[in-house]
Design an enzyme around this catalytic site. Structure first.
Site, PDB file in Angstrom:
ATOM      1  N   PHE A  26       0.833  -1.204   0.000  1.00 48.97           N
ATOM      2  CA  PHE A  26       0.000   0.000   0.000  1.00 48.97           C
ATOM      3  C   PHE A  26       0.870   1.257   0.000  1.00 48.97           C
ATOM      4  CE2 PHE A  26      -2.495   3.071   2.696  1.00 48.97           C
ATOM      5  CZ  PHE A  26      -3.446   3.373   1.748  1.00 48.97           C
ATOM      6  N   SER A  94       3.764  -6.636   2.709  1.00 49.05           N
ATOM      7  CA  SER A  94       2.819  -5.759   3.387  1.00 49.05           C
ATOM      8  C   SER A  94       1.395  -5.995   2.880  1.00 49.05           C
ATOM      9  CB  SER A  94       3.265  -4.304   3.207  1.00 49.05           C
ATOM     10  OG  SER A  94       2.586  -3.458   4.088  1.00 49.05           O
ATOM     11  N   ASP A 195       9.261  -3.947  13.388  1.00 45.30           N
ATOM     12  CA  ASP A 195       8.495  -3.444  12.262  1.00 45.30           C
ATOM     13  C   ASP A 195       7.647  -2.294  12.795  1.00 45.30           C
ATOM     14  OD1 ASP A 195       6.561  -2.963  10.288  1.00 45.30           O
ATOM     15  OD2 ASP A 195       6.344  -5.068   9.761  1.00 45.30           O
ATOM     16  N   HIS A 225      10.253  -2.652   8.265  1.00 49.27           N
ATOM     17  CA  HIS A 225       9.083  -3.120   7.517  1.00 49.27           C
ATOM     18  C   HIS A 225       9.387  -3.514   6.060  1.00 49.27           C
ATOM     19  CE1 HIS A 225       4.925  -3.677   6.481  1.00 49.27           C
ATOM     20  NE2 HIS A 225       5.019  -2.791   5.496  1.00 49.27           N
TER      21      HIS A 225
END
Length: 252
Positions: A26, A94, A195, A225
């Site tokens: 995203f 993700s 993260d 992340h």
């Protein structure tokens, strides 16, 4: 429509009849997973990686799309890849990992799943329950991008987080979570111990609810992340290929 550099979809030819659908996150770009895709291709896999709708132009465009559009994006790439391979795998970073789970739920013929810091749930935040309303009055909030430990690497991603986009991710989280028990494919999860975008609890929540008989977790000790661009990226590249070869059989 001009696509910003680094957001372009990519397609790599492999040597055999196995393919990997590789999905970015995203507000992120295909650059975050491109090196992973190159490694998979060098290992013999065909690779298809779409650009998700609203990405690669301006952050405001993400607010124009719904989760159904992103699912169509990956569905189109899936069929494009399927036209040239016999065995399909799906992998993502993700929200790309969340879309990978959605594809595995929809397509039981997918043979295995690989996730990197997947977005099953967000960190708790007092404003999250208000997102369905906030999205009409607040277009964006500060960016969540470039959570990378290596100071020499910068993620190519939007500099704002679109709020309606967050609402769509929340919808996708609910859709995927409700069907997790339908997943029976072998599953490999890479998770960064540190993260700052998504919680480590996503690992246990996923592992405990899928019906897969093969469920493996590899903890990343030196990445944040966007681990596919961080210090542990080669662990992801090498161990994901080892996993897929073990599941699908070694390339000749």
């Amino acid at each position: 429509m001009r696509i910003l550099p680094g957001f372009e979809p990519f397609s790599f030819q492999g040597k055999g009849d196995e393919g990997v659908l590789l999905i970015h996150g995203f507000t992120g770009s295909t650059t975050s997973i491109r090196e992973w895709g190159e490694y998979l291709a060098k290992s013999g896999y065909h690779v298809e990686s779409p650009r998700l709708s609203g990405h690669g132009t301006r952050w405001q465009d993400v607010n124009r799309y719904r989760v159904e559009d992103w699912l169509l994006d990956v569905e189109d790439a899936y069929h494009l890849l399927k036209s040239r391979v016999r065995t399909m795998y799906v992998a993502g970073l993700s929200m790309g990992g969340l879309l990978a789970l959605a594809m595995a739920e929809e397509h039981p013929e997918i043979k295995a799943i690989v996730l990197v810091n997947h977005a099953l749930e967000f960190y708790p935040h007092p404003l999250l329950p208000l997102v369905p309303i906030l999205r009409f009055v607040l277009p964006s909030v500060p960016a969540i991008s470039s959570d990378i430990k290596d100071p020499n690497i910068r993620e190519i991603a939007y500099d704002r987080t679109p709020v309606n986009g967050v609402y769509q991710v929340r919808r996708l989280q609910k859709m995927v979570s409700e069907r997790l028990s339908q997943i029976t494919q072998p599953l490999l999860i890479f998770k960064s111990r540190e993260d700052h975008v998504l919680p480590v609890s996503n690992v246990e929540k996923t592992i405990s609810r899928v019906s897969s008989s093969v469920k493996e977790v590899i903890w990343l000790e030196n990445s944040y992340h966007v681990a596919t661009q961080d210090y542990d990226k080669h662990i992801i590249f090498e161990r994901s290929v080892e996993f897929l070869k073990r599941i699908g059989g070694h390339h000749g």
